[in-house]
Design an enzyme around this catalytic site. Structure first.
Site, PDB file in Angstrom:
ATOM      1  N   LYS A  28      51.381  12.859  -4.032  1.00  0.00           N
ATOM      2  CA  LYS A  28      51.492  13.101  -5.479  1.00  0.00           C
ATOM      3  C   LYS A  28      52.740  13.913  -5.832  1.00  0.00           C
ATOM      4  O   LYS A  28      53.355  13.671  -6.865  1.00  0.00           O
ATOM      5  CB  LYS A  28      50.236  13.780  -6.023  1.00  0.00           C
ATOM      6  CG  LYS A  28      50.029  15.197  -5.542  1.00  0.00           C
ATOM      7  CD  LYS A  28      48.745  15.782  -6.087  1.00  0.00           C
ATOM      8  CE  LYS A  28      48.492  17.156  -5.524  1.00  0.00           C
ATOM      9  NZ  LYS A  28      49.432  18.167  -5.948  1.00  0.00           N
ATOM     10  N   THR A  29      53.131  14.855  -4.956  1.00  0.00           N
ATOM     11  CA  THR A  29      54.321  15.665  -5.265  1.00  0.00           C
ATOM     12  C   THR A  29      55.561  14.769  -5.293  1.00  0.00           C
ATOM     13  O   THR A  29      56.447  14.947  -6.125  1.00  0.00           O
ATOM     14  CB  THR A  29      54.488  16.810  -4.233  1.00  0.00           C
ATOM     15  OG1 THR A  29      53.233  17.478  -4.120  1.00  0.00           O
ATOM     16  CG2 THR A  29      55.536  17.803  -4.672  1.00  0.00           C
ATOM     17  N   ASP A 214      50.552  18.959 -12.815  1.00  0.00           N
ATOM     18  CA  ASP A 214      50.031  18.756 -11.464  1.00  0.00           C
ATOM     19  C   ASP A 214      48.627  19.360 -11.380  1.00  0.00           C
ATOM     20  O   ASP A 214      48.304  20.277 -12.135  1.00  0.00           O
ATOM     21  CB  ASP A 214      50.989  19.469 -10.488  1.00  0.00           C
ATOM     22  CG  ASP A 214      50.653  19.180  -9.040  1.00  0.00           C
ATOM     23  OD1 ASP A 214      49.950  18.191  -8.781  1.00  0.00           O
ATOM     24  OD2 ASP A 214      51.104  19.948  -8.162  1.00  0.00           O
ATOM     25  N   GLU A 215      47.806  18.895 -10.439  1.00  0.00           N
ATOM     26  CA  GLU A 215      46.454  19.446 -10.205  1.00  0.00           C
ATOM     27  C   GLU A 215      45.668  19.518 -11.517  1.00  0.00           C
ATOM     28  O   GLU A 215      45.043  20.530 -11.835  1.00  0.00           O
ATOM     29  CB  GLU A 215      46.546  20.861  -9.583  1.00  0.00           C
ATOM     30  CG  GLU A 215      47.290  20.939  -8.276  1.00  0.00           C
ATOM     31  CD  GLU A 215      46.535  20.334  -7.094  1.00  0.00           C
ATOM     32  OE1 GLU A 215      45.475  19.710  -7.322  1.00  0.00           O
ATOM     33  OE2 GLU A 215      47.001  20.466  -5.964  1.00  0.00           O
ATOM     34  N   GLN A 245      38.670  16.723  -5.903  1.00  0.00           N
ATOM     35  CA  GLN A 245      39.133  18.006  -5.360  1.00  0.00           C
ATOM     36  C   GLN A 245      39.020  19.127  -6.391  1.00  0.00           C
ATOM     37  O   GLN A 245      39.721  20.129  -6.317  1.00  0.00           O
ATOM     38  CB  GLN A 245      40.575  17.885  -4.868  1.00  0.00           C
ATOM     39  CG  GLN A 245      40.703  16.981  -3.652  1.00  0.00           C
ATOM     40  CD  GLN A 245      42.088  17.026  -3.062  1.00  0.00           C
ATOM     41  OE1 GLN A 245      42.502  17.999  -2.449  1.00  0.00           O
ATOM     42  NE2 GLN A 245      42.844  15.951  -3.241  1.00  0.00           N
ATOM     43  N   ARG A 604      41.768  18.002   5.007  1.00  0.00           N
ATOM     44  CA  ARG A 604      42.897  18.837   5.482  1.00  0.00           C
ATOM     45  C   ARG A 604      43.341  18.372   6.866  1.00  0.00           C
ATOM     46  O   ARG A 604      44.435  18.671   7.315  1.00  0.00           O
ATOM     47  CB  ARG A 604      42.519  20.334   5.613  1.00  0.00           C
ATOM     48  CG  ARG A 604      42.125  21.084   4.365  1.00  0.00           C
ATOM     49  CD  ARG A 604      43.015  20.881   3.186  1.00  0.00           C
ATOM     50  NE  ARG A 604      42.539  19.809   2.357  1.00  0.00           N
ATOM     51  CZ  ARG A 604      43.281  19.146   1.488  1.00  0.00           C
ATOM     52  NH1 ARG A 604      44.552  19.430   1.349  1.00  0.00           N
ATOM     53  NH2 ARG A 604      42.778  18.179   0.743  1.00  0.00           N
TER      54      ARG A 604
END
Length: 671
Positions: A28-29, A214-215, A245, A604
């Site tokens: 996504k970044t 973002d997020e 998330q 993770r």
């Protein structure tokens, strides 16, 4: 690396509002940074008219670095990449007059807020730490839901809520008198201003012509409202998020903001990023099957082109000591056999208390480790106290520092005195320190309050004078001595041992400062007190960002702190009912969020994932026999290697394994 078709579509869609549903590890970044570059290079946007907001300084810093690699210095000039709170602060700095603030407003951190609330509610809460913490979090939630003290009073149900609403009103009055803002004000005040002042709103909408968030699943009500007000009717925005998330409901985060977006912008384009570049297919399969048990507005299924790899393992331990020993032994053996680095291992847990025995075990076995989110030296209250005194010596107009130390240690300068001083200084447009010397103050304040205040500010002048003109080292020494700080620590610490530890921290700080002032640190010349204090303040900020430290150590952190990170080998401690899912969440019927937390933990891991379960555990002095977490039962059984259900190993397999070990050992000795 080329963008995949979904990433490419997300980058190139700019004609309307866009929601990018980005699964864990789906890049996504890259989408956000490439989209910024695309807007500048292909859509004629100027960098200064683009803003990107995220939730942590670390994420904002990473994003800035990545954009800088794509766009040159000239092309990226004026680009705003920051946290929500920094964006809010920038708006307040520009528009403070519209908000009725003085230019030099102070920012209160949670410790400053706690100290003020403790003072204000002495009668009501009698210094009860748990109630104060509850009050602080209630006020924060009210502000995030954009409720004024009057609205909070109207909504308050039950005795405690009503009392908290009354305290909220006192707190806000005091903050206004101090010309001070807390963390939540940095969003709340810009929202109120943009809502009510059309001229300012249009100005910021013209300034920020394209917004990226973002997020997005972590936004609360006021953050969502800030986004909406900046974007306006045009809907020139891209939000990137993952409802699976969303693990911050206790901080006011509302994953339903993803749904709200579709209602506010009916023409919203939804693009899903489902290819994961981080984990093995087996780890992803387990994560998908687990999270499918939660309700979803938008369905998505992650996939990976990385093969299945190792099975997920479940280790059984007799009790929590044995659990810590097993994890330590597993890491040592795995590192030895696979010739890896310690930094490739992470141990994740639901609550901070779970790390204590593990730390002990790692230390005994000389395994280096690093705890993320531990208390930094400069975050300790005694260090913040002494630093605030020093900040006052070099900048008497620092209202925040003034408020921290004016009654620490106690000088009988209470909230009433300070409120009157705050009101007067606001009216005069002066700092609290400068206002304390003015004759006009005597019309607002008299008697003991005024005498104590002036005795304090005159003493500060004398010390600052000494530091400026002569012996800075002596000035710093007499400062700590004059205020009888050591006695104060003994009065306020939980035990004499704790007071000694805290005084040792103050001594360490004093040693640093005197070495700096005398130029005794290697390759240094003498510095002024101002230079030393600025350097230490900067060091404090740097220490807060210490997660960038790249030392070779096992990473220990809570599941919440692990979000956004990735590690080759992950151990997830305490996969038991009552721990994960946490008992409180089970009681409150919030198991969905706990499942999302487990999902974050699983995703993770890049290569291998191990869970631990204890047969017995001490809880509040009682011995309990926990049952394994319901989440383990939800995982695909064929992908899990249950230690207690081991199949017998054949002679051939044993021989093969033994030969592989010997080959590894030989290779190590050749190094």
């Amino acid at each position: 690396m080329k963008l995949n078709p979904s990433q490419d579509a997300a980058v190139k869609f700019v004609s309307g509002p866009c929601l990018v549903l980005a699964g864990a590890g789906s890049g996504k970044t890259r989408v956000i940074t490439n989209k910024i570059a695309y807007l500048v290079q292909h859509c004629r946007y100027k960098a200064r008219n683009i803003a990107a907001v995220t939730f942590t300084n670390k994420a904002a810093r990473e994003m800035k670095e990545r954009v800088a690699q794509t766009l040159g210095k000239a092309e990226s000039k004026g680009l705003m990449i920051s946290t929500f709170h920094t964006l809010g602060l920038n708006i307040i700095r520009r528009e403070y007059k519209h908000l009725g603030l003085k230019a030099g407003f102070s920012l209160f951190d949670d410790q400053d807020q706690m100290a003020l609330l403790k003072e204000l509610t002495e009668k009501q809460l009698d210094g009860d730490k748990d109630l104060l913490r509850q009050l602080l979090s209630t006020i924060s939630n009210w502000k995030n839901d954009m409720l004024t003290p009057a609205q909070a009073k109207a909504h308050a149900q039950g005795e405690q809520q009503q009392l908290f609403a009354f305290c909220y009103e006192m707190y806000q009055t005091q903050m206004q008198a101090y010309n001070a803002l807390d963390f939540d004000d940095l969003i709340l005040m810009p929202v109120k201003l943009l809502r009510t002042n059309e001229e300012v709103r249009l100005k910021w909408q013209a300034r920020i012509r394209y917004l990226l968030v973002d997020e997005y699943q972590d936004t609360n009500t006021s953050q969502y409202e800030l986004v909406r007000l900046i974007v306006g009717e045009r809907g020139r925005l891209t939000v990137v998020g993952d409802d699976d998330q969303s693990i911050y409901s206790w901080r006011g985060a509302k994953p339903q903001n993803l749904v709200l977006l579709g209602e506010d912008y009916p023409e919203l384009r939804l693009i899903k990023l489902e290819q994961n570049y981080r984990s093995t297919s087996r780890i992803l399969r387990a994560a998908n099957i687990l999270i499918a048990n939660n309700p979803h507005v938008y369905e998505k299924t992650l996939f990976s082109e990385i093969p299945d790899g190792e099975q997920l393992k479940v280790l059984m331990a007799k009790n929590e000591e044995h659990e810590a020993e097993r994890i330590t032994a597993e890491i040592i053996a795995h590192k030895f056999l696979n010739r890896t680095d310690y930094r490739q291992y992470a141990v994740l847990y639901r609550g901070n208390h779970q790390s204590r025995l593990l730390e002990k075990s790692l230390m005994q076995n000389r395994v280096p480790y690093k705890i993320s989110g531990g208390t930094s030296f400069f975050a300790r209250s005694e260090i913040k106290d002494v630093m605030a005194y020093l900040r006052m010596l070099v900048n008497p107009d620092d209202d925040n520092a003034f408020l921290r130390i004016v009654n620490t240690p106690r000088r009988e300068i209470g909230p009433v005195t300070l409120e009157k001083l705050g009101t007067y200084s606001n009216m005069r447009g002066k700092s609290l320190f400068a206002a304390s010397f003015e004759m006009g103050l005597e019309q607002y304040l008299s008697g003991r309050g005024l005498d104590n205040l002036r005795r304090f500010t005159q003493w500060l002048v004398a010390i600052a004078d000494n530091a400026e003109r002569g012996d800075s080292v002596e000035a710093v020494r007499s400062l700590v001595r004059d205020i009888h700080y050591e006695d104060w620590l003994h009065e306020t610490s939980s035990s004499p041992k704790a007071a000694e530890m805290r005084m040792k921290n103050v001594s360490d700080l004093y040693t640093w400062i005197t070495n700096d002032l005398k130029g005794e640190n290697p390759a240094q010349e003498e510095k002024t007190l101002k230079e030393v204090v600025q350097r230490l303040t900067l060091r404090d900020m740097m220490e807060r960002d210490q997660e960038n430290d790249d030392s070779d150590a096992v990473q220990l952190m809570t599941l919440h702190a692990s979000k956004g990170l990735e590690f080759p080998y992950v151990y997830l401690m305490g996969a038991e009912e009552g721990i994960l899912p946490h008992q409180t969440s089970v009681d409150e019927g919030n198991v969905d969020e706990e499942r999302r937390l487990m999902y974050v933990g699983i995703t993770r891991a890049q290569r291998e994932l191990t869970f631990t379960v204890c047969k017995e555990r001490r809880q509040y002095g009682e011995l309990i026999k926990p049952t394994q977490s319901r989440f383990l039962d939800e995982l695909p059984h064929d992908d899990i290697d249950w230690e207690m259900k081991k199949k017998p190993v054949s002679q051939e397999e044993r021989m093969e394994k033994g030969q592989a070990h010997i080959a590894n050992l030989k290779a190590m000795f050749k190094k």
